[in-house]
Write a protein that holds these residues in place. Structure first.
Motif, mmCIF file in Angstrom:
data_model
loop_
_atom_site.group_PDB
_atom_site.id
_atom_site.type_symbol
_atom_site.label_atom_id
_atom_site.label_comp_id
_atom_site.label_asym_id
_atom_site.label_seq_id
_atom_site.Cartn_x
_atom_site.Cartn_y
_atom_site.Cartn_z
ATOM 1 N N ARG A 59 5.489 -0.700 2.603
ATOM 2 C CA ARG A 59 5.230 -1.966 2.457
ATOM 3 C C ARG A 59 3.361 -1.582 2.850
ATOM 4 N N THR A 60 2.402 -0.345 4.057
ATOM 5 C CA THR A 60 1.367 -0.143 3.735
ATOM 6 C C THR A 60 0.741 0.228 2.781
ATOM 7 N N GLU A 61 1.774 1.293 1.951
ATOM 8 C CA GLU A 61 1.269 2.380 0.667
ATOM 9 C C GLU A 61 0.714 1.800 -0.197
ATOM 10 N N CYS A 62 2.084 0.581 -0.352
ATOM 11 C CA CYS A 62 1.593 -0.586 -1.596
ATOM 12 C C CYS A 62 0.668 -1.331 -1.590
ATOM 13 N N ARG A 63 -0.272 -2.092 -0.157
ATOM 14 C CA ARG A 63 -1.011 -2.953 -0.367
ATOM 15 C C ARG A 63 -1.846 -1.807 -0.332
ATOM 16 N N ARG A 64 -2.383 -0.563 0.410
ATOM 17 C CA ARG A 64 -3.617 -0.247 -0.285
ATOM 18 C C ARG A 64 -3.429 0.470 -1.467
ATOM 19 N N HIS A 65 -2.233 0.980 -2.321
ATOM 20 C CA HIS A 65 -2.165 1.103 -3.405
ATOM 21 C C HIS A 65 -3.192 0.150 -4.324
#
Length: 97
Positions: A59-65
């Motif tokens: 989720r963190t990587e997705c949000r950052r992207h």
């Protein structure tokens, strides 16, 4: 023959996180609203999408992207289009809800 040794390599490492995403096992229409969707239907679909995001290991990587690319559509990393827009809006333009 061209010397390809100086060309950049594959950028797979930038996208590998997507292989672990919980949404890969869910119909993508859950994350992107159809034209004209409003009110309770819109809210229910967003909440269902966010429930998938809540259990997602990336989720963190997705949000950052989504924030870095200013993704304009859909639920990404547990944030709706409107929520991302608010986060990206300059501080002086934010309104307190």
């Amino acid at each position: 023959m061209a010397d390809v040794s100086r060309l950049p390599g594959a950028y797979d490492h930038y996208w590998d996180w997507q292989l672990e995403a919980a949404c890969r096992r869910v119909e993508n229409s859950l994350f992107f609203h159809p034209a004209g969707e409003r009110g309770a239907a819109h809210k229910a679909r967003d909440e269902a999408a966010k429930a998938v995001c809540a259990r997602c290991p990336v989720r963190t990587e997705c949000r950052r992207h989504a924030l870095e690319t200013r993704e304009p559509y859909g639920v990404w990393g547990g944030l709706s289009e409107e929520e991302r827009e608010l986060l990206l809006r300059p501080v002086r333009h934010r309104r307190v809800a």
